[in-house]
Design a protein around this motif. Structure first.
Motif, mmCIF file in Angstrom:
data_model
loop_
_atom_site.group_PDB
_atom_site.id
_atom_site.type_symbol
_atom_site.label_atom_id
_atom_site.label_comp_id
_atom_site.label_asym_id
_atom_site.label_seq_id
_atom_site.Cartn_x
_atom_site.Cartn_y
_atom_site.Cartn_z
ATOM 1 N N SER A 122 -0.658 -16.630 -4.213
ATOM 2 C CA SER A 122 0.069 -15.489 -3.209
ATOM 3 C C SER A 122 -0.107 -14.179 -4.383
ATOM 4 O O SER A 122 -0.431 -14.298 -5.372
ATOM 5 N N LEU A 123 0.062 -13.307 -3.724
ATOM 6 C CA LEU A 123 0.391 -12.051 -4.365
ATOM 7 C C LEU A 123 1.442 -11.234 -3.826
ATOM 8 O O LEU A 123 1.805 -11.450 -2.552
ATOM 9 N N ARG A 124 2.097 -10.527 -4.410
ATOM 10 C CA ARG A 124 3.531 -9.910 -4.039
ATOM 11 C C ARG A 124 3.518 -8.995 -3.160
ATOM 12 O O ARG A 124 4.287 -8.761 -2.041
ATOM 13 N N ASP A 125 2.469 -8.025 -3.122
ATOM 14 C CA ASP A 125 2.460 -6.779 -2.251
ATOM 15 C C ASP A 125 1.208 -6.236 -2.194
ATOM 16 O O ASP A 125 0.254 -6.558 -3.105
ATOM 17 N N PRO A 126 1.025 -5.161 -1.551
ATOM 18 C CA PRO A 126 -0.270 -4.450 -1.465
ATOM 19 C C PRO A 126 -0.665 -3.957 -2.955
ATOM 20 O O PRO A 126 -2.184 -4.005 -2.961
ATOM 21 N N GLN A 127 0.183 -3.559 -3.658
ATOM 22 C CA GLN A 127 -0.374 -3.291 -5.125
ATOM 23 C C GLN A 127 -0.991 -4.114 -5.634
ATOM 24 O O GLN A 127 -2.054 -4.136 -6.451
ATOM 25 N N GLU A 128 -0.269 -5.303 -5.697
ATOM 26 C CA GLU A 128 -1.300 -6.660 -6.084
ATOM 27 C C GLU A 128 -2.510 -7.007 -5.761
ATOM 28 O O GLU A 128 -3.356 -7.374 -6.153
ATOM 29 N N VAL A 129 -2.477 -6.629 -4.332
ATOM 30 C CA VAL A 129 -3.743 -7.113 -3.515
ATOM 31 C C VAL A 129 -4.981 -6.017 -4.211
ATOM 32 O O VAL A 129 -5.848 -6.452 -4.265
ATOM 33 N N MET A 130 -4.325 -4.890 -4.397
ATOM 34 C CA MET A 130 -5.324 -4.013 -4.916
ATOM 35 C C MET A 130 -5.946 -4.501 -6.393
ATOM 36 O O MET A 130 -7.102 -4.250 -6.631
ATOM 37 N N GLU A 131 -4.905 -4.622 -6.996
ATOM 38 C CA GLU A 131 -5.357 -5.124 -8.522
ATOM 39 C C GLU A 131 -6.269 -6.224 -8.344
ATOM 40 O O GLU A 131 -7.298 -6.490 -9.068
ATOM 41 N N PHE A 132 -6.147 -7.182 -7.616
ATOM 42 C CA PHE A 132 -6.764 -8.291 -7.283
ATOM 43 C C PHE A 132 -8.301 -8.066 -6.896
ATOM 44 O O PHE A 132 -9.214 -8.325 -7.479
ATOM 45 N N LEU A 133 -8.334 -7.027 -5.976
ATOM 46 C CA LEU A 133 -9.902 -6.445 -5.422
ATOM 47 C C LEU A 133 -10.447 -5.832 -6.788
ATOM 48 O O LEU A 133 -11.706 -6.100 -7.148
ATOM 49 N N LYS A 134 -9.466 -4.977 -7.436
ATOM 50 C CA LYS A 134 -10.394 -4.436 -8.544
ATOM 51 C C LYS A 134 -10.802 -5.629 -9.751
ATOM 52 O O LYS A 134 -11.833 -5.405 -9.967
ATOM 53 N N SER A 135 -9.870 -6.490 -9.902
ATOM 54 C CA SER A 135 -10.180 -7.559 -10.665
ATOM 55 C C SER A 135 -11.473 -8.379 -10.132
ATOM 56 O O SER A 135 -12.269 -8.727 -11.241
ATOM 57 N N LEU A 136 -11.643 -8.510 -8.903
ATOM 58 C CA LEU A 136 -12.957 -9.163 -8.275
ATOM 59 C C LEU A 136 -14.039 -8.288 -8.720
ATOM 60 O O LEU A 136 -15.177 -8.842 -9.068
ATOM 61 N N PRO B 179 0.647 -20.124 -6.293
ATOM 62 C CA PRO B 179 0.518 -19.258 -7.715
ATOM 63 C C PRO B 179 -0.039 -18.184 -7.592
ATOM 64 O O PRO B 179 -0.821 -17.848 -6.747
ATOM 65 N N SER B 180 0.332 -17.049 -8.387
ATOM 66 C CA SER B 180 -0.044 -15.899 -8.383
ATOM 67 C C SER B 180 -1.811 -15.782 -8.346
ATOM 68 O O SER B 180 -2.142 -16.510 -9.303
ATOM 69 N N ALA B 181 -2.303 -15.103 -7.520
ATOM 70 C CA ALA B 181 -3.685 -15.072 -7.621
ATOM 71 C C ALA B 181 -4.231 -14.064 -8.823
ATOM 72 O O ALA B 181 -5.328 -14.203 -9.020
ATOM 73 N N LEU B 182 -3.257 -13.463 -9.151
ATOM 74 C CA LEU B 182 -3.760 -12.684 -10.317
ATOM 75 C C LEU B 182 -3.808 -13.478 -11.702
ATOM 76 O O LEU B 182 -4.380 -13.681 -12.401
ATOM 77 N N SER B 183 -2.299 -14.192 -11.779
ATOM 78 C CA SER B 183 -2.384 -15.127 -12.951
ATOM 79 C C SER B 183 -3.645 -16.193 -12.907
ATOM 80 O O SER B 183 -3.702 -16.809 -13.879
ATOM 81 N N SER B 184 -3.743 -16.563 -11.713
ATOM 82 C CA SER B 184 -4.732 -17.728 -11.599
ATOM 83 C C SER B 184 -6.308 -17.247 -11.554
ATOM 84 O O SER B 184 -7.262 -18.084 -10.778
ATOM 85 N N PHE B 185 -6.362 -16.153 -11.632
ATOM 86 C CA PHE B 185 -7.948 -15.256 -11.502
ATOM 87 C C PHE B 185 -8.935 -15.985 -11.901
ATOM 88 O O PHE B 185 -10.047 -16.188 -11.653
ATOM 89 N N GLU B 186 -8.722 -16.554 -13.356
ATOM 90 C CA GLU B 186 -9.516 -17.403 -14.020
ATOM 91 C C GLU B 186 -9.933 -18.514 -13.369
ATOM 92 O O GLU B 186 -11.361 -18.948 -13.352
#
Ligand SMILES: O=P(O)(O)OC[C@H]1O[C@H](O[C@H]2O[C@H](CO)[C@@H](O)[C@H](O)[C@H]2O)[C@H](O)[C@@H](O)[C@@H]1O
Length: 411
Positions: free
Chosen positions: A388-402, A129-136
């Motif tokens: 999963s994350l789709r690409d570096p752009q999503e990696v960046m979003e994930f880092l910012k969310s953290l 699952p997407s680490a962004l949608s599973s962020f919570e």
């Protein structure tokens, strides 16, 4: 963790095929003590047949691996271009395909690949699952824990580009990594040489491991139980650091092989050989596919004379590396130990990576119930990651969310 104890039988081969049964992600990982994963005697004494340069491996089977790690262009989607554009939206694409089938049944045949892609994308999302949608879910599990972040470089922090010398990370990504490193201990673990990846990232508050983890510069911890060949050194700022280079005796051999490979591939248009200090990368991204076999043959012909070297496959790259019991997974555990974060129930390591070599780290996290692996991919892959994350752009979003989560959470 006792770094000196010898708990594991030295085994070395390319990562074993991942069993599908292991791909069922548990909802949350309970933390348990890590199984020690490295032995003091890193040099493997396995016979040549088991070193990865199997006697029966010919350039043709390498070619199969080269092709399988580089899917061909098969339909409207450019599979050959490994970073699938960020606007790929599974729901939208599914809808489009169904719409087209309904009104134009004859399109079924030509859309089969497209449909397969959509199905694979859905499978990828279900398995990882997407680490962004599973962020919570991730942060719920991280509550009261100290997150330690491990980041791969190419394809994770920087997009994959044709020329490895130009794989720059964006200014925004650098800012995101700098920020995340303020809140969580953060390390980069790359296949590049440590110096090169440091030059690309350009941040001082991080720890760096180059050459697929075979060149680690980490913090000094007085009480640590380091292997004997771990030395004290200073970083570029003059700060005291710990340097661990388990393959140091291979340096002359790697230089020799680098020169031979440069020489033997010089006539192949587009081939590029990169010296990554303790390993050598032979790139074929820009080589016409009809000449991939020649690239494989050149590499095969050179390393057949070096039984202490082996080959692994990356993203349109053949990686020549020493036969030692060391990989990105071992480097991760080593860094956790150096940071004083191993064997603690309140530590949650997260490793983000896109490549086959990152699977060693995902595996260590999954099998030891230590933390989360996050696979960066928009194409279906078998993996030991959890999310999963789709690409570096999503990696960046994930880092910012953290960072945002850390800033706003009351722990
Ligand atoms: O562990 P990593 O940081 O992911 O490094 C793995 C290899 O990455 C680089 O090659 C890959 O990226 C290049 C730039 O985007 C691309 O041109 C190449 O096709 C990819 O394989 C790097 O050049 C290698 O040395 C690393 O081993």
């Amino acid at each position: 963790m006792d770094l000196k104890s010898n708990h594991t039988a030295p085994v070395l081969a390319d990562p074993a095929p991942i069993s599908k049964s292991r791909l069922v992600a548990s909802s949350l990982l309970p933390y348990s003590s890590p199984a020690p994963v490295f032995s003091p005697n890193l040099l493997l004494t396995v016979p040549r047949k088991k070193t990865g340069i199997l006697d029966d491996v010919r350039a043709s089977s390498w070619l199969d691996a080269m092709k399988s790690s580089s899917p061909r262009h098969t339909s409207t989607r450019d599979y050959n271009h490994e970073i699938v554009s960020a606007d790929t939206d599974v729901a939208y694409r599914t809808w489009m395909v169904l719409f087209l089938f309904y009104f134009y049944p004859s399109l079924i045949l030509i859309q089969v690949n497209e449909l397969l892609y959509v199905l694979y994308s859905l499978i990828l999302q279900v398995k990882y699952p997407s680490a962004l949608s599973s962020f919570e879910q991730i942060t719920n599990f991280a509550k009261g824990k100290r997150i330690a972040l491990f980041l791969d470089y190419d394809g994770t922090l920087s997009p994959i580009v044709d020329n490895p010398d130009f794989a720059f990370m964006s200014i925004d990504m650098r800012a995101a990594v700098a920020k995340v490193a303020k809140y969580f201990p953060t390390a980069i673990i790359s296949g590049r040489s440590r110096d090169k990846v440091y030059d690309f990232v350009g941040l001082t508050d991080l720890y760096y491991a180059g050459s697929h983890g075979m060149d680690i510069m980490g913090p000094i911890r007085e009480s640590s139980n380091d292997p004997p060949n771990c030395i004290r050194s200073t970083d570029k700022q003059g700060k005291g650091v710990k340097l661990f280079q388990p393959a140091s005796e291979f340096l002359p051999m790697i230089d020799e092989v680098f020169n031979s490979l440069v020489n033997s591939t010089k006539e192949i248009k587009g081939a590029k050989v990169e010296n990554n200090k303790f390993c050598v990368s032979v790139h074929y991204r820009n080589v016409d596919e009809k000449n991939w076999k020649t690239v494989a043959q050149c590499v095969h012909d050179v390393i057949r004379n070096y039984p202490r070297l082996r080959l692994s496959h990356g993203r349109k790259v053949l990686e020549v590396r020493p036969v030692i019991d060391w990989d990105k997974g071992k480097a991760l555990i080593f860094l956790l130990e150096s940071l004083g974060l191993s064997n603690h129930d309140d530590v949650l390591p997260i490793y983000v990576g896109d490549d086959r070599t990152d699977e060693d780290a995902f595996k260590v996290l999954r099998e030891g119930n230590l933390g989360y692996g996050i696979l960066v991919s928009s194409a279906p892959k078998e993996s030991n990651a959890f999310f999963s994350l789709r690409d570096p752009q999503e990696v960046m979003e994930f880092l910012k969310s953290l960072v945002n989560w850390k800033k706003t959470s009351v722990l």
